[in-house]
Design an enzyme around this catalytic site. Structure first.
Site, PDB file in Angstrom:
ATOM      1  N   CYS A 126     -39.587 -26.031 -20.452  1.00  0.00           N
ATOM      2  CA  CYS A 126     -41.036 -25.886 -20.558  1.00  0.00           C
ATOM      3  C   CYS A 126     -41.523 -25.901 -22.000  1.00  0.00           C
ATOM      4  O   CYS A 126     -42.685 -26.217 -22.264  1.00  0.00           O
ATOM      5  CB  CYS A 126     -41.486 -24.593 -19.879  1.00  0.00           C
ATOM      6  SG  CYS A 126     -41.095 -24.518 -18.115  1.00  0.00           S
ATOM      7  N   ALA A 127     -40.671 -25.540 -22.951  1.00  0.00           N
ATOM      8  CA  ALA A 127     -41.073 -25.548 -24.356  1.00  0.00           C
ATOM      9  C   ALA A 127     -41.191 -26.957 -24.911  1.00  0.00           C
ATOM     10  O   ALA A 127     -41.758 -27.164 -25.990  1.00  0.00           O
ATOM     11  CB  ALA A 127     -40.068 -24.752 -25.187  1.00  0.00           C
TER      12      ALA A 127
END
Length: 365
Positions: free
Chosen positions: A138-139
């Protein structure tokens, strides 16, 4: 300063609601000793519905890692051209104006990368630099923004195309009874997104002023894939909900180093990791509820779409037409546990008129 233009986002046509997810979990795992906990966790995600590239009955049948990866490739090639076309239109550029492609995904694997296919099929120049990034989860959305900005700073006047391709439903594991795996079945959705970073700072979007990365020590296995013959199995440590509080000093220090205060920013583009990520921004960071409305909307209507999440939130922020010079932060959190941050101000240019392809699902609630 490089400018991140308005993103283009598309979600697939198949929809599964939270109620359908809960009913499936109860039917498929009636004897699971922690079923009440699993159902409560799924309810608490705040996800009303999610979109998937295949209907539910196909998702529930595990056809093997080989077949799933073929589906990833075919669906990516079918769905990416429209969002890339829209992103270029939002930036007022053509495919041949792009100097580097930053591709992010954590739900499929290809070699050569999709970047090579884009150059061959979508009109990009043959000397376009390829930068595929995997394993940041997700980063990766914010990391892609930062790496695109790095390239444009190092090569003045260059233009970067960011592409996110996340088909989380391909990671469904019917025989995995781990609580974190079952929770993921009710949290993650599918989406593709694209955005352009213009090195000349022109266009409408976020002028990127500063960036940072931070890894929280001792948490490298807290958000992870366990890779098996059947594919990727999602694992989430029970300590993850408390990591946002531990990240907040670094987040605040970054904002204050740039002469600002987190609670006083004009917009917040925060990836939709779950309600606890957003709650922590409010309770430990002082971010007003209204500032998290776009993130909560993306979470409730699309779920967590991994690296594509920040682009959908930014799309919603752009729709609200921030004032010229409004300051904001783009934040992503993922495996590592890693935090990627970008700080910028809103700029509106009358010289670029956004256009939307009829093939795109952009603008869907």
């Amino acid at each position: 300063m490089p400018l991140l233009c308005r993103p283009a986002v598309a979600v697939p046509e198949h929809v599964i609601t939270q109620e359908e997810t809960l009913a499936l979990a109860a039917r498929l795992h009636p004897d699971h000793p922690q079923l009440p906990l699993v159902l409560r966790l799924i309810r608490n995600t705040g996800v009303i519905k999610r979109h998937t590239i295949r209907p539910v009955d196909e998702i529930l049948r595990h056809t093997g890692f080989t077949h799933r990866n073929r589906v990833f490739e075919s669906e990516a090639k079918k769905r990416l051209p429209a969002v890339i076309s829209d992103a270029l239109a939002h930036a007022g550029l053509r495919a041949e104006d792009i100097d580097v492609i930053v591709l992010v995904s954590c739900t499929g694997f290809m070699m050569p990368s999709l970047t090579s296919w884009m150059i061959n099929e979508l009109g990009l120049r043959t000397d376009t630099v390829q930068l595929p990034i995997a394993q940041l989860g997700c980063a990766a959305g914010t990391a892609a923004i930062n790496r695109a900005s790095d390239y444009c700073v190092a090569h003045p006047g260059a233009n970067a195309l960011i592409v996110s391709c996340e088909f989380c439903s391909l990671c469904y594991q019917p025989e995995d009874h781990d609580v974190s795996s079952l929770l993921s079945n009710g949290l993650f959705g599918d989406a593709v997104a694209a955005a352009v970073v213009r090195g000349d700072g022109e266009g409408t979007g976020v002028r990127l002023h500063a960036q940072t990365s931070h890894v929280l020590p001792g948490t490298s296995a807290w958000i992870a894939y366990e890779v098996k013959d059947t594919g990727f199995h999602f694992r989430l440590d029970k300590g993850v909900p408390g990591t946002m509080r531990r990240m907040m000093p670094q987040l605040n220090a970054f904002i204050e180093k740039n002469g600002l205060r987190l609670p006083e920013l004009d917009f917040y583009v925060v990836h939709t990791g779950g309600p606890r990520v957003l709650d922590a921004m409010r309770t430990h960071g002082g971010v007003p509820d209204a500032g998290l409305a776009d993130s909560r909307h993306t979470l409730s209507h699309h779920g967590n779409v991994a690296s594509a999440a920040v682009f959908d939130v930014l799309r919603r922020t752009a729709d609200s037409r921030p004032r010229e010079g409004a300051g904001g932060v783009i934040a992503g959190f993922g495996p590592g546990i890693t935090m990627e941050l970008a700080l910028g101000t809103w700029h509106t240019s009358a010289s670029t008129t956004p256009q939307v392809s009829p093939l795109s699902a952009e603008g869907e609630a």
